[in-house]
Design a protein around this motif. Structure first.
Motif, PDB file in Angstrom:
ATOM      1  N   ASP A  23       0.537  -1.493   0.569  1.00 19.98           N
ATOM      2  CA  ASP A  23       0.070   0.225   0.103  1.00 19.98           C
ATOM      3  C   ASP A  23       0.816   0.930  -0.276  1.00 19.98           C
ATOM      4  O   ASP A  23       0.827   2.002  -0.576  1.00 19.98           O
ATOM      5  N   ARG A  24       1.524   1.373   1.045  1.00 20.27           N
ATOM      6  CA  ARG A  24       2.744   2.741   0.661  1.00 20.27           C
ATOM      7  C   ARG A  24       3.285   2.646  -0.620  1.00 20.27           C
ATOM      8  O   ARG A  24       3.664   3.740  -0.794  1.00 20.27           O
ATOM      9  N   MET A  25       4.078   1.333  -1.629  1.00 19.58           N
ATOM     10  CA  MET A  25       4.525   1.524  -2.495  1.00 19.58           C
ATOM     11  C   MET A  25       3.385   2.063  -3.371  1.00 19.58           C
ATOM     12  O   MET A  25       4.239   3.116  -4.443  1.00 19.58           O
ATOM     13  N   MET A  26       2.466   2.042  -3.703  1.00 26.43           N
ATOM     14  CA  MET A  26       1.511   2.428  -3.901  1.00 26.43           C
ATOM     15  C   MET A  26       1.572   3.690  -4.690  1.00 26.43           C
ATOM     16  O   MET A  26       1.864   4.401  -5.018  1.00 26.43           O
ATOM     17  N   LEU A  27       1.410   4.505  -3.004  1.00 20.96           N
ATOM     18  CA  LEU A  27       1.421   5.736  -2.744  1.00 20.96           C
ATOM     19  C   LEU A  27       2.802   6.535  -3.495  1.00 20.96           C
ATOM     20  O   LEU A  27       2.115   7.243  -3.483  1.00 20.96           O
ATOM     21  N   GLU A  31       2.866   9.433  -6.232  1.00 15.42           N
ATOM     22  CA  GLU A  31       3.517  10.575  -6.288  1.00 15.42           C
ATOM     23  C   GLU A  31       4.302  11.084  -6.832  1.00 15.42           C
ATOM     24  O   GLU A  31       4.835  11.718  -7.291  1.00 15.42           O
ATOM     25  N   ILE A  32       5.570   9.971  -6.935  1.00 13.94           N
ATOM     26  CA  ILE A  32       7.070   9.660  -8.234  1.00 13.94           C
ATOM     27  C   ILE A  32       5.929  10.491  -9.270  1.00 13.94           C
ATOM     28  O   ILE A  32       7.054  11.205  -9.884  1.00 13.94           O
ATOM     29  N   ALA A  78       2.235  -1.779  -8.131  1.00 12.46           N
ATOM     30  CA  ALA A  78       1.792  -0.435  -7.272  1.00 12.46           C
ATOM     31  C   ALA A  78       1.800   0.402  -8.638  1.00 12.46           C
ATOM     32  O   ALA A  78       0.773   1.569  -7.571  1.00 12.46           O
ATOM     33  N   LEU A  79       2.873   0.188  -9.470  1.00 11.73           N
ATOM     34  CA  LEU A  79       1.821   1.765 -10.248  1.00 11.73           C
ATOM     35  C   LEU A  79       0.686   1.600 -10.914  1.00 11.73           C
ATOM     36  O   LEU A  79      -0.605   2.773 -10.528  1.00 11.73           O
ATOM     37  N   LYS A  80       0.849   0.124 -11.401  1.00 10.19           N
ATOM     38  CA  LYS A  80      -0.714   0.143 -11.964  1.00 10.19           C
ATOM     39  C   LYS A  80      -2.039   0.244 -10.655  1.00 10.19           C
ATOM     40  O   LYS A  80      -3.362   0.844 -10.998  1.00 10.19           O
ATOM     41  N   ARG A  81      -2.114  -0.159  -9.480  1.00  9.30           N
ATOM     42  CA  ARG A  81      -2.912   0.569  -8.582  1.00  9.30           C
ATOM     43  C   ARG A  81      -3.020   1.967  -8.041  1.00  9.30           C
ATOM     44  O   ARG A  81      -3.980   2.283  -8.028  1.00  9.30           O
ATOM     45  N   GLY A  82      -2.260   2.791  -8.324  1.00  8.35           N
ATOM     46  CA  GLY A  82      -2.754   3.769  -7.577  1.00  8.35           C
ATOM     47  C   GLY A  82      -2.350   4.871  -9.130  1.00  8.35           C
ATOM     48  O   GLY A  82      -2.879   5.890  -9.093  1.00  8.35           O
ATOM     49  N   LEU A  83      -2.156   3.866  -9.955  1.00  6.19           N
ATOM     50  CA  LEU A  83      -2.202   5.537 -11.648  1.00  6.19           C
ATOM     51  C   LEU A  83      -3.902   5.003 -12.537  1.00  6.19           C
ATOM     52  O   LEU A  83      -4.257   5.862 -12.696  1.00  6.19           O
ATOM     53  N   VAL A 353      12.015  -1.799   7.323  1.00  6.41           N
ATOM     54  CA  VAL A 353      11.415  -0.463   6.638  1.00  6.41           C
ATOM     55  C   VAL A 353      11.650   0.221   8.115  1.00  6.41           C
ATOM     56  O   VAL A 353      10.316  -0.372   8.580  1.00  6.41           O
ATOM     57  N   PRO A 354      11.763   1.750   7.529  1.00  8.34           N
ATOM     58  CA  PRO A 354      11.051   2.261   8.512  1.00  8.34           C
ATOM     59  C   PRO A 354       9.375   2.791   8.580  1.00  8.34           C
ATOM     60  O   PRO A 354       9.703   4.179   7.705  1.00  8.34           O
ATOM     61  N   VAL A 355       9.082   2.551   8.869  1.00 12.84           N
ATOM     62  CA  VAL A 355       7.530   2.520   8.226  1.00 12.84           C
ATOM     63  C   VAL A 355       6.666   4.079   8.984  1.00 12.84           C
ATOM     64  O   VAL A 355       6.297   5.129   7.968  1.00 12.84           O
ATOM     65  N   LYS A 356       7.343   4.634  10.199  1.00 15.61           N
ATOM     66  CA  LYS A 356       6.739   6.119  10.301  1.00 15.61           C
ATOM     67  C   LYS A 356       7.147   7.456   9.845  1.00 15.61           C
ATOM     68  O   LYS A 356       7.158   7.836   8.606  1.00 15.61           O
ATOM     69  N   ILE A 357       9.246   6.719   8.599  1.00 14.39           N
ATOM     70  CA  ILE A 357       9.818   7.532   8.435  1.00 14.39           C
ATOM     71  C   ILE A 357       8.935   7.712   6.870  1.00 14.39           C
ATOM     72  O   ILE A 357       8.588   8.668   6.199  1.00 14.39           O
ATOM     73  N   TYR A 358       8.278   6.436   6.225  1.00 12.80           N
ATOM     74  CA  TYR A 358       7.960   5.899   4.981  1.00 12.80           C
ATOM     75  C   TYR A 358       7.022   7.081   5.118  1.00 12.80           C
ATOM     76  O   TYR A 358       6.385   7.746   3.867  1.00 12.80           O
ATOM     77  N   ASP A 359       5.946   6.878   5.944  1.00 11.14           N
ATOM     78  CA  ASP A 359       4.550   7.700   5.682  1.00 11.14           C
ATOM     79  C   ASP A 359       4.741   9.067   6.144  1.00 11.14           C
ATOM     80  O   ASP A 359       3.913  10.259   4.884  1.00 11.14           O
TER      81      ASP A 359
END
Length: 426
Positions: A23-27, A31-32, A78-83, A353-359
């Motif tokens: 889910d985070r990869m998608m977000l 955005e990138i 991830a890109l397919k889900r997000g785009l 993976v530092p989830v808090k930093i990722y968010d």
């Protein structure tokens, strides 16, 4: 323009990406891509996806394993889900996928043509030809199992597809791009990534033009004549083309990266079987510049620069690497493993993976994009200045990262930053 720009050795890994990371990869991935569309246009997105090293760097900054074949599947999913839900807004859609989903590419392209002015028949033909060339004309021991067709509303497209060699436990990724494509049978690839298996049969190479003509001539001969000639050949060695000629360096022209440059270098990269990341896998000077900016002392100046009160130094480290993925020139991606220092990897290498930093990275990048929409060509954005400053530090201060100390710091703070790996928290 890029054509058959290099390869990478990709160990074949099994397993799935956990939902908390997917889910985070998608977000972040979306955005990138949105930032690239805003600052450089849709064509630039497709050009970048056609560069094997940039693609690998993107996968690393998104928190995937820094060297595995799984980057291809997870990034494209991830890109397919997000785009795709925002295809009308951003003008880019992803078709196909892994296994049975790859066969749905024609159906998805037809659907897109019904809601746009795209020529479905032409795009479907391009998709099929790309798969046929890599599946049949390039006989390198890898069987295609993934096919992604990324298309823009302008009709430009990029293909990212991957083959598997189960015996060798290797994967090979192939990149195609309509922006540099002149012929499907004359140097069609913008890049090929995979394990160098030595001599292979590549009938799509420019050097194979004479061979292709000879095949057409032979195909017209009577079968008994051909069989007679085959018997005469005996057990002699067969001459084949070497698709990956390490000695051949090409000048690669990136006409639409943020700075127009010609880079005379190999785009090849070798990914080892080992999971751990080592100092020799990255450019320590480049990493040193990133770590210098994210130090406690340096962060005091950047708090005003980024206009984000309370921004922590660790988040700044991630943002610096994300900004490079967006604004960096081609030469910046020759050590894609360095980008794993943004959000680590799901297998714990170089760190959880530092989830808090990722968010926090997702939140700040999202705010930056919203501001950019108000002034699309504002090159004074915080991320743009961050990338420029990091490069200045690298070029003028000669920083050298203490690799093991940096990883030790990450692991010491992992629990504080919400560190996670596959199947567990840290």
């Amino acid at each position: 323009m890029i054509k058959k720009s290099g390869y990478a050795d990709l160990p074949l890994h099994t397993g799935t990406v956990p939902k908390w990371l997917a889910d985070r990869m998608m977000l972040l991935g979306t955005e990138i891509i949105e930032a690239l569309v805003i600052y450089f246009g849709r064509k630039e997105v497709l050009v970048r996806l056609s560069d094997p090293l940039w693609f690998q760097s993107l996968g690393c900054v998104l928190g995937m394993d820094w060297h595995s074949s799984g980057i291809t599947t997870s990034v494209m999913y991830a890109l397919k889900r997000g785009l795709n839900p925002r295809a009308k807004e951003l003008g880019i859609a992803v078709c196909g996928g892994r296994g049975r989903y790859s066969k749905k590419t024609p159906e998805e392209l037809k659907f897109l043509s019904e809601i746009s002015s795209l020529d479905a028949d032409s795009l479907i033909q391009c998709s099929r030809l790309a798969a046929k060339v890599d599946g049949c004309a390039v006989q390198d021991g890898f069987n295609l199992y993934q096919h992604n067709f990324i298309v823009s509303c302008d009709g430009d497209w990029t293909v990212v597809q991957q083959g598997m060699n189960t015996a060798e436990r290797k994967a090979r990724r192939y990149h195609w791009s309509s922006s540099s494509l002149r012929s499907f049978v004359d140097e069609p690839h913008s890049g090929v990534t995979g394990e160098n298996q030595g001599l292979i049969l590549n009938l799509s190479a420019q050097e194979a033009e004479n061979t292709r003509q000879k095949i057409l001539t032979v195909s017209k001969e009577k079968p008994e004549i051909i069989l007679g000639e085959i018997k005469k050949m005996g057990s002699g060695d067969c001459l084949q083309l070497d698709l990956f000629n390490d000695s051949q360096k090409k000048s690669l022209e990136y006409s639409s990266f943020s700075e127009k440059v010609s880079v005379v270098e190999s785009r090849n990269i070798s990914m080892p079987q080992r999971h751990e990341l080592r100092p020799e896998d990255i450019d320590l000077k480049r990493l040193g510049a990133v770590l210098a900016l994210s130090s406690e002392a340096g962060n005091k100046n950047f708090e005003e620069l980024l206009l984000t009160p309370g921004l922590g130094p660790r988040t700044l480290q991630s943002l610096t690497l994300v900004s490079e993925v967006i604004y960096g020139t081609p030469s910046r991606f020759t050590d894609p493993a360095r980008f794993s220092f943004a959000h680590g990897g799901k297998d714990g290498h170089p760190f959880p993976v530092p989830v808090k930093i990722y968010d926090e990275t997702i939140r700040i990048l999202g705010k930056s994009i919203e501001k950019a929409k108000l002034n699309v060509k504002d090159k004074d954005s915080c991320l743009y200045r961050l990338e420029k400053t990091a490069r200045y530090v690298e070029e003028n201060c000669n920083p050298q990262a203490d690799f093991y100390k940096a990883i030790e710091r990450e692991k010491e703070n992992s629990r504080l930053w919400g560190g996670r790996t596959v199947g567990k928290n840290c």
